[in-house]
Design a protein around this motif. Structure first.
Motif, short mmCIF file in Angstrom:
data_model
loop_
_atom_site.label_atom_id
_atom_site.label_comp_id
_atom_site.label_asym_id
_atom_site.label_seq_id
_atom_site.Cartn_x
_atom_site.Cartn_y
_atom_site.Cartn_z
N LEU A 61 22.40 27.05 -31.01
CA LEU A 61 21.94 25.78 -30.47
C LEU A 61 20.55 25.95 -29.86
O LEU A 61 20.32 26.83 -29.02
N ARG A 62 19.62 25.07 -30.27
CA ARG A 62 18.23 25.14 -29.80
C ARG A 62 17.86 23.95 -28.93
O ARG A 62 16.99 24.05 -28.07
N HIS A 63 18.51 22.78 -29.16
CA HIS A 63 18.15 21.56 -28.43
C HIS A 63 19.42 20.82 -28.01
O HIS A 63 20.25 20.49 -28.87
N LEU A 64 19.55 20.56 -26.72
CA LEU A 64 20.68 19.80 -26.18
C LEU A 64 20.11 18.69 -25.30
O LEU A 64 19.54 18.95 -24.24
N ASP A 65 20.28 17.45 -25.76
CA ASP A 65 19.74 16.29 -25.05
C ASP A 65 20.90 15.51 -24.44
O ASP A 65 21.71 14.91 -25.16
N LEU A 118 14.13 17.70 -37.60
CA LEU A 118 14.73 17.50 -38.91
C LEU A 118 14.23 18.53 -39.92
O LEU A 118 15.00 19.05 -40.72
N TRP A 119 12.95 18.82 -39.88
CA TRP A 119 12.40 19.85 -40.78
C TRP A 119 13.07 21.20 -40.54
O TRP A 119 13.41 21.91 -41.48
N VAL A 120 13.25 21.53 -39.26
CA VAL A 120 13.89 22.81 -38.93
C VAL A 120 15.33 22.83 -39.43
O VAL A 120 15.80 23.81 -40.02
N ALA A 121 16.05 21.72 -39.23
CA ALA A 121 17.44 21.65 -39.67
C ALA A 121 17.57 21.75 -41.19
O ALA A 121 18.54 22.32 -41.70
N GLU A 122 16.60 21.22 -41.92
CA GLU A 122 16.64 21.24 -43.38
C GLU A 122 16.05 22.53 -43.95
O GLU A 122 15.97 22.70 -45.17
N ASP A 123 15.62 23.44 -43.09
CA ASP A 123 15.07 24.74 -43.51
C ASP A 123 13.83 24.56 -44.39
O ASP A 123 13.67 25.24 -45.41
N LEU A 124 12.95 23.65 -43.99
CA LEU A 124 11.76 23.35 -44.78
C LEU A 124 10.53 24.14 -44.32
O LEU A 124 9.49 24.10 -44.98
N LEU A 125 10.64 24.82 -43.20
CA LEU A 125 9.49 25.51 -42.63
C LEU A 125 9.43 26.95 -43.09
O LEU A 125 10.47 27.61 -43.29
N GLN A 126 8.22 27.44 -43.24
CA GLN A 126 8.00 28.80 -43.69
C GLN A 126 8.14 29.75 -42.51
O GLN A 126 7.50 29.59 -41.47
N GLN A 127 8.98 30.78 -42.66
CA GLN A 127 9.23 31.71 -41.57
C GLN A 127 7.96 32.44 -41.18
O GLN A 127 7.16 32.84 -42.03
N SER A 128 7.76 32.61 -39.89
CA SER A 128 6.58 33.29 -39.39
C SER A 128 6.85 34.78 -39.28
O SER A 128 7.97 35.21 -38.97
N LYS A 129 5.81 35.59 -39.53
CA LYS A 129 5.96 37.03 -39.41
C LYS A 129 6.00 37.46 -37.96
O LYS A 129 6.53 38.52 -37.63
N GLY A 130 5.39 36.70 -37.08
CA GLY A 130 5.37 37.04 -35.68
C GLY A 130 6.58 36.50 -34.95
O GLY A 130 7.66 36.27 -35.52
N ASN A 131 6.40 36.26 -33.64
CA ASN A 131 7.49 35.77 -32.80
C ASN A 131 7.40 34.27 -32.55
O ASN A 131 8.04 33.76 -31.63
N ARG A 137 8.15 30.47 -32.56
CA ARG A 137 9.36 29.72 -32.82
C ARG A 137 9.11 28.66 -33.89
O ARG A 137 7.98 28.21 -34.10
N MET A 138 10.17 28.25 -34.57
CA MET A 138 10.07 27.35 -35.70
C MET A 138 9.47 26.01 -35.29
O MET A 138 8.74 25.38 -36.06
N GLU A 139 9.78 25.55 -34.07
CA GLU A 139 9.24 24.26 -33.63
C GLU A 139 7.72 24.30 -33.53
O GLU A 139 7.05 23.31 -33.84
N LYS A 172 8.49 9.99 -33.86
CA LYS A 172 7.83 10.91 -32.95
C LYS A 172 7.74 12.29 -33.57
O LYS A 172 8.56 12.66 -34.41
N LYS A 173 6.75 13.04 -33.13
CA LYS A 173 6.53 14.36 -33.70
C LYS A 173 7.76 15.25 -33.54
O LYS A 173 8.23 15.85 -34.50
N GLU A 174 8.29 15.32 -32.32
CA GLU A 174 9.42 16.22 -32.08
C GLU A 174 10.65 15.81 -32.87
O GLU A 174 11.46 16.66 -33.28
N GLU A 175 10.83 14.51 -33.09
CA GLU A 175 11.96 14.02 -33.89
C GLU A 175 11.90 14.54 -35.31
O GLU A 175 12.90 15.07 -35.85
N LEU A 176 10.74 14.44 -35.95
CA LEU A 176 10.60 14.86 -37.34
C LEU A 176 10.64 16.38 -37.46
O LEU A 176 11.23 16.93 -38.41
N VAL A 177 10.05 17.09 -36.51
CA VAL A 177 10.04 18.55 -36.57
C VAL A 177 11.46 19.10 -36.49
O VAL A 177 11.82 20.06 -37.20
#
Length: 862
Positions: free
Chosen positions: A471-475, A266-279, A281-283, A259-264
């Protein structure tokens, strides 16, 4: 059965050393006389015999059952075993079942029976596709068809569809000329053509197209590399931020649906996303990357589940080729070599994952990812893992960022050594048997995602949860939590919180939800009866939580003041863009005004359940996009009047988008007033209704809407219908008998009826595919199958009169659609069916389930 005669052979010694010791794995059963309460099983040889059947095989001599046992049993004892729920075998002294698992429907039914061409039967053909010629030869086919490459013209049409936003190159003559030259280099391969088309979809500069056309990658020697040049090009021209995310997907097993949210996450946890200049969120950034990879056809939507995605095998190979040095996938039979460079480790779960399986992984001291996968849904799995593995992982791999132990049912606690993983950002313990989490978990200050869904033994969260400031996600869906820990409001980075349980003792803790400003997705607020002051609910400030799309408001069984519950619900008004709302066990006598507000224009799903003291339904007819409505458990409602349709203009038809309507358990409901508009056109009330259920409404008798059973017709697009006892069932039967064809819409495929009734005779129902009748027929002794030519599924229970099924001579071909029927609690039904052998020849794939008092469960496969 397989009988171990020689316990000293090296092969069996190896098997026994691999399997867990009985004392290492806890075994439980479900008591038959104790409402399926857990019963601990003894592992001693002198205990009563109890065996789980792990495989059923239909052979020419009947059904063969495979059992796994570690004790010797005399053959005469095995013959006398009793059967409970089809898969637990005992010697008769044990009244328990090993499991009450729900066996899912197979993905594919296959029955092969030779028939002659002159018998009139349909031949069964099996198509096997493969990229390997040797596989085709091993199948021993009479004729193998080699698929040729696409022609240049066919390739161009495919490329044009994916490379241009509107599917046409008419506005871009220069790009069309370059594109046709690129297509010629694709060699007629559709995957290569589609992928390059997806790559160029975002480029309108002819220079970029020319770069791909003249790239040296087309001419690189293949050597031992099986990656086709077009796929290598698609990766080469990916932006750097997408290359990182795509390469990481090499940890995914082939054919794995994600699922999209599952993979995203993991990407956030592995610090694979490019930081945004604005506000942003990484997701949100991750979801944008994901959609980009879908548009470039590197991800494709699953054909089995619309909410999931997959990678083509060759695309998966591409990711592995680019990232293989840093990623290792341990398959079931793959014991490859891991180096110090390995950073990401994944494997496919098995029934028991022993310590020896992971010896190969300890070379990678800098490991960041430890993930397990399964190609089956987690709710179907019951896996076990050695406790030695858990302890070793937590002690040796201190650089872990991603860690998962999901679906390991024998895991009851998380060792305190988890505090060693200071870099951990993602922890998945879903579907485990964990009962409590210690405060050692709360020292993981970098933790972003904590997944505890379906941990059905979990009753308490750590008291110092407020320390997990990142903490960002609590399921915590479907856990047994009794309350939330104090100071949850300090987790201000929390973006998704699936459940909030209001405490009985900390009376105002619901106010802490008001401090979680960024909540998004789905939220369930449980035990609302514990909110003592309505002003506390006001401070939750749901109106300002603009990213919530699904909300569940649930009261418990300990009822408080009715007036207080009315005020609490009034103050829990959500944001107007909410899409899904559930209100359950509400103890008020009326609903708040905000529920009838037509400004909830995005609302597509509403469920109102067990609101026993409400005197009326809320007016919902003006919600323009409402598609699913479930109303049940309104015990004092006696009349449904015009207010239910809303207070809008009579020119606008109410419930104009409704597709599913379910009305259940309303014992006092007597009358349903008609909707009266100025004009009655074909787009009337309930016009788009496709599924209708009315059960447990025994007094409903007067004023039914004319698009519902009892007057002239059913909604013209109805495909599923369930009706219960009382006047509503009688009205429906009258409708079935009213005109030739039974008055049923041609779209109706599924029909369920509860209670005894008179089945119309000699009426033809050409569209019905599934028919379930609970309560039986009145005076019908033989069910005529010839009137249901497309029937695939037939279920009948509680019929005193039914004796057999029949089909008239010359109509035997109609049986060809029937694949399953079950007859329960029909004491006069005769198992030697009144169907000729000729009829059965034309229905070789029927499953018959015919329980009787003498035979608890008899399964006949013809």
């Amino acid at each position: 059965m397989y009988n171990f005669h020689n316990w000293s052979t090296p092969l069996l010694d190896g098997v026994l050393s691999y399997l867990p010791c009985p004392t290492e794995v806890s075994s439980y059963a479900l008591g038959q006389s104790k409402n399926e309460e857990k019963v601990t099983l003894s592992g001693t040889p002198d205990g009563p015999l109890m065996v789980l059947a792990f495989k059923l095989e239909e052979g020419c001599f009947g059904q063969l059952t495979y059992l796994r046992m570690g004790v010797e049993v005399r053959s005469e004892e095995l013959v006398q075993v009793e059967v409970f729920k089809r898969y637990t075998y005992t010697n008769g002294s044990v009244k328990s079942t090993m499991t009450s698992m729900n066996v899912p429907k197979p993905m594919m039914f296959l029955a092969v029976q030779p028939v002659s061409k002159d018998s009139g039967g349909q031949e069964i053909k099996i198509i096997v596709t493969t990229r390997i010629e040797k596989v085709a030869s091993n199948v021993c086919t009479d004729l193998a068809y080699l698929l040729n490459q696409l022609s240049n013209e066919e390739c161009w049409l495919l490329f044009e569809k994916h490379a241009f936003r509107n599917g046409s190159s008419g506005e871009f003559p220069l790009l069309r000329e370059i594109g046709k030259q690129i297509v010629q280099k694709c060699g007629g391969l559709p995957l290569a053509t589609k992928t390059l088309g997806g790559l160029l979809r975002f480029e309108e500069d002819p220079r970029e197209w020319t770069k791909i056309l003249k790239s040296d990658i087309w001419d690189l020697p293949k050597g031992n590399i099986s990656i086709i040049p077009a796929l290598r090009l698609s990766y080469h021209y990916l932006p750097p931020h997408l290359k990182r995310c795509f390469s990481y997907c090499s940890i995914l097993p082939k054919d794995y649906e994600f699922k999209k949210e599952e993979l995203v996450k993991l990407w956030v946890a592995e610090d694979l996303l490019q930081q945004s200049k604005g506000n942003r969120r990484m997701e949100e950034i991750g979801e944008e990357y994901f959609d980009d990879l879908v548009a470039r056809l590197l991800f494709q939507r699953s054909s089995n589940n619309e909410s999931c995605f997959m990678m083509h095998d060759l695309v998966n190979d591409l990711a592995k080729f680019k990232f293989g040095e840093f990623c290792f996938k341990l398959d079931i039979d793959n014991f490859g070599v891991i180096t110090r460079k390995t950073r990401h480790f994944s494997y496919v779960r098995t029934e028991f994952d022993a310590f020896k399986k992971f010896n190969v992984s300890y070379e990678a001291k800098g490991l960041q990812t430890f993930l397990e996968f399964d190609l089956s849904p987690p709710e179907w799995m019951s896996n076990n893992i050695s406790t030695m593995i858990i302890n070793d992982l937590l002690l040796k791999f201190k650089c872990l960022r991603v860690l998962s132990f999901s679906t390991y049912r024998n895991m009851k606690e998380l060792p305190k050594s988890v505090s060693n993983l200071k870099h951990l950002r993602y922890l998945n313990l879903s579907y485990t048997s964990i009962e409590q989490l210690s405060n050692s978990l709360c020292t993981l200050y970098n933790l972003q995602t904590l997944l505890l869904s379906e941990c059905k033994s979990l009753t308490k969260l750590p008291s110092k949860m407020w320390r997990l400031v990142n903490l960002r996600h609590l399921d915590i869906v479907k856990t047994k939590l009794e309350e939330m820990p104090l100071h949850m409001g300090k987790l201000r980075n929390l973006w998704s919180l699936t459940t909030f349980v209001v405490s009985k003792h900390n009376r105002s803790n619901i106010k802490e939800l008001g401090e979680l400003l960024h909540l998004s997705g789905a939220l369930s607020i449980l035990n609302l009866q514990n909110v003592r002051h309505a002003r506390d609910a006001m401070e939750v400030n749901l109106k300002d939580k603009q990213h919530l799309y699904k909300l569940v408001l649930e009261w418990g069984h300990d009822k408080g003041s009715s007036e207080n519950e009315i005020n609490v619900l009034e103050h829990l008004c959500p944001y107007s863009k909410l899409e899904s709302l559930t209100i359950e066990n509400y103890g008020g006598t009326r609903f708040p005004k905000w529920l009838q507000d037509c400004s909830f224009s995005n609302m597509v799903y509403i469920r109102l359940a067990n609101c026993k003291y409400c005197y009326s339904w809320p007016p919902l007819g003006d919600l323009p996009n409402l598609k699913k409505l479930f109303v049940e458990g309104f015990h004092v409602v006696s009349h449904v009047d015009r207010e239910f349709y809303g207070g809008g203009s009579s020119a606008v038809k109410p419930f104009r988008s409704l597709e599913i309507l379910s009305l259940k358990d309303m014992p006092e409901w007597q009358e349903w007033f008609l909707f009266e508009g100025k004009d009655e056109d074909e787009g009337g009330v309930f016009y788009n209704l496709q599924e209708l259920c009315i059960i447990k409404c025994p007094k409903l008798s007067r004023g039914l809407p004319n698009h519902l059973p009892a007057l002239m017709e059913l909604p013209p697009r109805l495909c599923w219908l369930e009706v219960g006892e009382g006047r509503i069932r009688q009205s429906f039967v009258e409708l079935m008998m009213s005109i030739p064809g039974g008055g049923l819409p041609t779209t109706l495929k599924t029909l369920e009826i509860q209670g005894t009734f008179l089945l119309p005779r000699r009426h033809y129902y050409p569209s019905l595919e599934e028919l379930a009748i609970r309560g039986g027929f009145d005076s019908l002794w033989c069910f005529p199958l010839e009137f249901y030519p497309k029937l695939k599924y037939l279920f009948v229970s509680g019929s005193e009169s039914l004796e057999s099924l029949s089909i008239s001579e010359g109509s035997h071909r109609d049986l060809i659609s029937l694949t399953y029927f079950a007859i329960f609690s029909c004491p006069n039904f005769v198992s030697n069916l009144s169907l000729s052998d000729k009829c059965l020849t034309h229905a070789p794939d029927i499953d018959f389930v015919l329980p009787s008092a003498a035979d608890p469960l008899a399964l006949y496969k013809l």
